[in-house]
Design a protein around this motif. Structure first.
Motif, PDB file in Angstrom:
ATOM      1  N   PRO A 146       0.832  -1.191   0.000  1.00 32.88           N
ATOM      2  CA  PRO A 146       0.000   0.000   0.000  1.00 32.88           C
ATOM      3  C   PRO A 146       0.880   1.260   0.000  1.00 32.88           C
ATOM      4  O   PRO A 146       1.986   1.221   0.547  1.00 32.88           O
ATOM      5  CB  PRO A 146      -0.780  -0.109   1.324  1.00 32.88           C
ATOM      6  N   PRO A 147       0.450   2.318  -0.668  1.00 30.28           N
ATOM      7  CA  PRO A 147      -0.911   2.583  -1.158  1.00 30.28           C
ATOM      8  C   PRO A 147      -1.230   2.019  -2.544  1.00 30.28           C
ATOM      9  O   PRO A 147      -2.236   2.418  -3.138  1.00 30.28           O
ATOM     10  CB  PRO A 147      -0.961   4.106  -1.178  1.00 30.28           C
ATOM     11  N   ALA A 148      -0.398   1.155  -3.098  1.00 28.74           N
ATOM     12  CA  ALA A 148      -0.764   0.517  -4.360  1.00 28.74           C
ATOM     13  C   ALA A 148      -2.131  -0.152  -4.200  1.00 28.74           C
ATOM     14  O   ALA A 148      -2.369  -0.874  -3.236  1.00 28.74           O
ATOM     15  CB  ALA A 148       0.277  -0.520  -4.751  1.00 28.74           C
ATOM     16  N   GLY A 149      -3.022   0.099  -5.144  1.00 24.95           N
ATOM     17  CA  GLY A 149      -4.377  -0.424  -5.066  1.00 24.95           C
ATOM     18  C   GLY A 149      -5.383   0.568  -4.537  1.00 24.95           C
ATOM     19  O   GLY A 149      -6.587   0.320  -4.596  1.00 24.95           O
ATOM     20  N   PHE A 150      -4.895   1.706  -4.007  1.00 21.55           N
ATOM     21  CA  PHE A 150      -5.834   2.728  -3.559  1.00 21.55           C
ATOM     22  C   PHE A 150      -6.498   3.387  -4.769  1.00 21.55           C
ATOM     23  O   PHE A 150      -5.986   3.372  -5.882  1.00 21.55           O
ATOM     24  CB  PHE A 150      -5.120   3.789  -2.728  1.00 21.55           C
ATOM     25  N   TRP A 151      -7.645   3.992  -4.519  1.00 18.57           N
ATOM     26  CA  TRP A 151      -8.423   4.645  -5.565  1.00 18.57           C
ATOM     27  C   TRP A 151      -7.574   5.686  -6.282  1.00 18.57           C
ATOM     28  O   TRP A 151      -7.068   6.609  -5.680  1.00 18.57           O
ATOM     29  CB  TRP A 151      -9.654   5.284  -4.948  1.00 18.57           C
ATOM     30  N   ARG A 152      -7.406   5.505  -7.570  1.00 18.93           N
ATOM     31  CA  ARG A 152      -6.672   6.434  -8.430  1.00 18.93           C
ATOM     32  C   ARG A 152      -5.281   6.766  -7.904  1.00 18.93           C
ATOM     33  O   ARG A 152      -4.796   7.883  -8.058  1.00 18.93           O
ATOM     34  CB  ARG A 152      -7.482   7.719  -8.654  1.00 18.93           C
ATOM     35  N   ASP A 153      -4.631   5.798  -7.279  1.00 22.17           N
ATOM     36  CA  ASP A 153      -3.249   6.013  -6.858  1.00 22.17           C
ATOM     37  C   ASP A 153      -2.337   5.923  -8.076  1.00 22.17           C
ATOM     38  O   ASP A 153      -2.407   4.966  -8.846  1.00 22.17           O
ATOM     39  CB  ASP A 153      -2.832   4.968  -5.823  1.00 22.17           C
ATOM     40  N   ARG A 154      -1.483   6.895  -8.250  1.00 22.31           N
ATOM     41  CA  ARG A 154      -0.621   6.952  -9.433  1.00 22.31           C
ATOM     42  C   ARG A 154       0.865   6.810  -9.076  1.00 22.31           C
ATOM     43  O   ARG A 154       1.719   6.942  -9.922  1.00 22.31           O
ATOM     44  CB  ARG A 154      -0.831   8.286 -10.170  1.00 22.31           C
ATOM     45  N   ARG A 155       1.162   6.554  -7.819  1.00 20.25           N
ATOM     46  CA  ARG A 155       2.570   6.455  -7.435  1.00 20.25           C
ATOM     47  C   ARG A 155       3.176   5.143  -7.897  1.00 20.25           C
ATOM     48  O   ARG A 155       2.488   4.138  -8.028  1.00 20.25           O
ATOM     49  CB  ARG A 155       2.699   6.589  -5.911  1.00 20.25           C
ATOM     50  N   ARG A 156       4.477   5.160  -8.119  1.00 21.30           N
ATOM     51  CA  ARG A 156       5.160   3.937  -8.502  1.00 21.30           C
ATOM     52  C   ARG A 156       5.208   2.994  -7.311  1.00 21.30           C
ATOM     53  O   ARG A 156       5.615   3.387  -6.213  1.00 21.30           O
ATOM     54  CB  ARG A 156       6.566   4.249  -8.999  1.00 21.30           C
ATOM     55  N   PRO A 157       4.815   1.729  -7.515  1.00 15.62           N
ATOM     56  CA  PRO A 157       4.701   0.825  -6.363  1.00 15.62           C
ATOM     57  C   PRO A 157       6.045   0.285  -5.897  1.00 15.62           C
ATOM     58  O   PRO A 157       7.028   0.274  -6.635  1.00 15.62           O
ATOM     59  CB  PRO A 157       3.832  -0.309  -6.917  1.00 15.62           C
ATOM     60  N   SER A 158       6.022  -0.175  -4.650  1.00 14.51           N
ATOM     61  CA  SER A 158       7.127  -0.962  -4.107  1.00 14.51           C
ATOM     62  C   SER A 158       6.661  -2.401  -3.957  1.00 14.51           C
ATOM     63  O   SER A 158       5.482  -2.660  -3.690  1.00 14.51           O
ATOM     64  CB  SER A 158       7.562  -0.415  -2.744  1.00 14.51           C
ATOM     65  N   PHE A 159       7.600  -3.341  -4.119  1.00 17.65           N
ATOM     66  CA  PHE A 159       7.288  -4.769  -4.113  1.00 17.65           C
ATOM     67  C   PHE A 159       8.004  -5.450  -2.953  1.00 17.65           C
ATOM     68  O   PHE A 159       9.107  -5.064  -2.558  1.00 17.65           O
ATOM     69  CB  PHE A 159       7.729  -5.414  -5.429  1.00 17.65           C
ATOM     70  N   ILE A 160       7.349  -6.492  -2.447  1.00 18.78           N
ATOM     71  CA  ILE A 160       7.927  -7.285  -1.378  1.00 18.78           C
ATOM     72  C   ILE A 160       7.531  -8.739  -1.602  1.00 18.78           C
ATOM     73  O   ILE A 160       6.477  -9.020  -2.192  1.00 18.78           O
ATOM     74  CB  ILE A 160       7.449  -6.770  -0.002  1.00 18.78           C
ATOM     75  N   VAL A 161       8.361  -9.660  -1.165  1.00 24.83           N
ATOM     76  CA  VAL A 161       8.034 -11.071  -1.334  1.00 24.83           C
ATOM     77  C   VAL A 161       7.010 -11.492  -0.280  1.00 24.83           C
ATOM     78  O   VAL A 161       7.063 -11.047   0.870  1.00 24.83           O
ATOM     79  CB  VAL A 161       9.309 -11.946  -1.240  1.00 24.83           C
ATOM     80  N   ASP A 162       6.031 -12.284  -0.694  1.00 22.47           N
ATOM     81  CA  ASP A 162       5.109 -12.924   0.252  1.00 22.47           C
ATOM     82  C   ASP A 162       5.819 -14.175   0.755  1.00 22.47           C
ATOM     83  O   ASP A 162       6.036 -15.120  -0.005  1.00 22.47           O
ATOM     84  CB  ASP A 162       3.795 -13.277  -0.442  1.00 22.47           C
ATOM     85  N   SER A 163       6.191 -14.172   2.014  1.00 23.04           N
ATOM     86  CA  SER A 163       7.075 -15.215   2.544  1.00 23.04           C
ATOM     87  C   SER A 163       6.362 -16.511   2.897  1.00 23.04           C
ATOM     88  O   SER A 163       7.013 -17.487   3.289  1.00 23.04           O
ATOM     89  CB  SER A 163       7.809 -14.686   3.777  1.00 23.04           C
ATOM     90  N   ARG A 164       5.039 -16.558   2.749  1.00 23.76           N
ATOM     91  CA  ARG A 164       4.328 -17.792   3.070  1.00 23.76           C
ATOM     92  C   ARG A 164       4.669 -18.890   2.065  1.00 23.76           C
ATOM     93  O   ARG A 164       4.858 -18.609   0.873  1.00 23.76           O
ATOM     94  CB  ARG A 164       2.818 -17.543   3.061  1.00 23.76           C
ATOM     95  N   PRO A 165       4.769 -20.135   2.520  1.00 24.50           N
ATOM     96  CA  PRO A 165       5.052 -21.218   1.568  1.00 24.50           C
ATOM     97  C   PRO A 165       3.915 -21.385   0.573  1.00 24.50           C
ATOM     98  O   PRO A 165       2.739 -21.239   0.920  1.00 24.50           O
ATOM     99  CB  PRO A 165       5.196 -22.452   2.465  1.00 24.50           C
ATOM    100  N   LEU A 166       4.258 -21.681  -0.663  1.00 28.71           N
ATOM    101  CA  LEU A 166       3.246 -21.931  -1.681  1.00 28.71           C
ATOM    102  C   LEU A 166       2.726 -23.350  -1.552  1.00 28.71           C
ATOM    103  O   LEU A 166       3.492 -24.276  -1.270  1.00 28.71           O
ATOM    104  CB  LEU A 166       3.839 -21.720  -3.072  1.00 28.71           C
ATOM    105  N   PRO A 167       1.425 -23.559  -1.747  1.00 27.08           N
ATOM    106  CA  PRO A 167       0.903 -24.928  -1.731  1.00 27.08           C
ATOM    107  C   PRO A 167       1.455 -25.719  -2.914  1.00 27.08           C
ATOM    108  O   PRO A 167       1.943 -25.155  -3.885  1.00 27.08           O
ATOM    109  CB  PRO A 167      -0.607 -24.737  -1.853  1.00 27.08           C
ATOM    110  N   GLU A 168       1.375 -27.040  -2.808  1.00 28.89           N
ATOM    111  CA  GLU A 168       1.848 -27.833  -3.951  1.00 28.89           C
ATOM    112  C   GLU A 168       0.908 -27.573  -5.138  1.00 28.89           C
ATOM    113  O   GLU A 168      -0.255 -27.210  -4.969  1.00 28.89           O
ATOM    114  CB  GLU A 168       1.946 -29.316  -3.575  1.00 28.89           C
ATOM    115  N   PRO A 169       1.407 -27.711  -6.363  1.00 29.11           N
ATOM    116  CA  PRO A 169       0.658 -27.244  -7.529  1.00 29.11           C
ATOM    117  C   PRO A 169      -0.742 -27.821  -7.690  1.00 29.11           C
ATOM    118  O   PRO A 169      -1.669 -27.085  -8.072  1.00 29.11           O
ATOM    119  CB  PRO A 169       1.568 -27.640  -8.697  1.00 29.11           C
ATOM    120  N   VAL A 170      -0.929 -29.101  -7.419  1.00 26.69           N
ATOM    121  CA  VAL A 170      -2.266 -29.679  -7.614  1.00 26.69           C
ATOM    122  C   VAL A 170      -3.245 -29.125  -6.588  1.00 26.69           C
ATOM    123  O   VAL A 170      -4.399 -28.818  -6.912  1.00 26.69           O
ATOM    124  CB  VAL A 170      -2.215 -31.218  -7.561  1.00 26.69           C
TER     125      VAL A 170
END
Length: 337
Positions: A146-170
């Motif tokens: 945030p604020p990425a996703g806010f109403w009419r937000d035009r700022r360049r976003p910052s990214f972060i890794v979601d550290s939760r483990p991914l489920p197996e593909p199936v």
């Protein structure tokens, strides 16, 4: 929810609806406003701020708002085809080592420019604006802060890794398939793959694992749904709705004719992203909003002949939408119908 608006929190609504297109920042707000009672823009912004909803690049490599609780499943499914290509292109790299190294670095917020500079250091990564970014987004589940996703937000976003483990593909594919069918079924195998932007084989084991019922459409195509789902008769009255840009029904099926009449398809609304109006469950017009001072005008542009009796309902929905978009305006007008 397009049959009757419901009272739900934004994160729960998005969980049921599946991720909402977020290429245009107001679009998810408008999509929810068409489906929920008494939604305020601050409700969705609060969900994004609390991280119960996240903005990320997933299906078809486009931006969406996702219920955070189920983001790992969507991330795992939609990366499968891209990871196959990644492993061919970067066979010389140590996948686990790069993922660990890059993941640790992305525990801190990073901009796209920083990602380009860091990823560009790996052997074989093309020196162009998109390749390093896609490299990182394919290998790791990255979300925008945030604020990425806010109403009419035009700022360049910052990214972060979601550290939760991914489920197996199936398991991931099975969850996503169940959500898709709950939202859009009955639908074909081709429909769900096109919607997710993956190969049909990425759902193959999920189809075998998930309990479904099947039907045939007028062309003999087999359509699947979850058991015990309501199946309203064709005569069910469908309310007028003003949909967002790239709203879900327009992209949910490989066969666009299910919602976009053949005579409208040459306009390529799924590419232009024009906001649309549905009448009797079919795209009948586009709409746009203009504001001058305290006055707001919403203009409807019909693309097919619209029954005269729908005019009042269209005007009411248009004014509702205009008030949602510009709540501090003083006058609201509707043109075109």
């Amino acid at each position: 929810m397009l049959l009757a608006r419901q009272a739900l929190a934004p994160a729960e609504a998005i969980r049921r609806l599946t991720p909402l297109q977020g290429q245009d920042s107001p679009a998810p707000y408008l999509a929810l406003a068409a489906r929920l009672d008494r939604l305020a823009r601050d409700d969705l912004q609060a969900a994004i701020e609390s991280r119960s909803v996240v903005k990320t690049t997933i299906m078809r490599l486009t931006l969406h708002l996702v219920a955070a609780a189920e983001y790992p499943a969507y991330a795992q499914l939609t990366r499968q085809a891209r990871m196959r290509a990644w492993r061919k292109t970067y066979a010389h790299l140590d996948e686990a080592g790069v993922a660990a190294e890059l993941g640790a670095w992305l525990e801190e917020p990073r901009t796209n420019d920083e990602i380009r500079e860091r990823v560009g250091g790996y052997e074989g990564v093309a020196d162009d604006p998109s390749t390093p970014v896609v490299f990182a987004r394919t290998l790791l589940p990255l979300v925008q802060l945030p604020p990425a996703g806010f109403w009419r937000d035009r700022r360049r976003p910052s990214f972060i890794v979601d550290s939760r483990p991914l489920p197996e593909p199936v398991a991931a594919a099975t969850l996503v398939l169940s959500r898709y069918l709950a939202a859009f079924g009955p639908a074909s195998r081709r429909d769900v793959a096109a919607w997710a932007g993956v190969a049909q084989r990425d759902f193959a084991e999920a189809w075998a694992r998930l309990s479904t019922v099947s039907y045939r459409d007028d062309h003999g195509t087999e359509l699947f749904d979850l058991p015990d789902q309501p199946l309203p008769p064709a005569s069910t009255p469908l309310p007028v709705r003003l949909l967002a840009r790239w709203d879900q029904p327009l992209l949910a099926y490989a066969d666009r004719e299910r919602i976009i009449p053949l005579e409208v398809q040459p306009l390529k609304l799924t590419l232009s992203g024009d906001a649309t109006v549905t009448v009797d469950g079919r795209v009948a017009a586009s709409w746009r909003l203009q504001r001058e001072g305290d006055a707001v005008k919403l203009t409807i542009t019909p693309h097919v002949e619209i029954r005269r009796s729908a005019g009042g309902e269209i005007r009411a929905e248009a004014e509702r939408t205009a008030r949602f978009c510009e709540p501090d305006a003083r006058t609201f007008g509707v043109a075109g119908v």
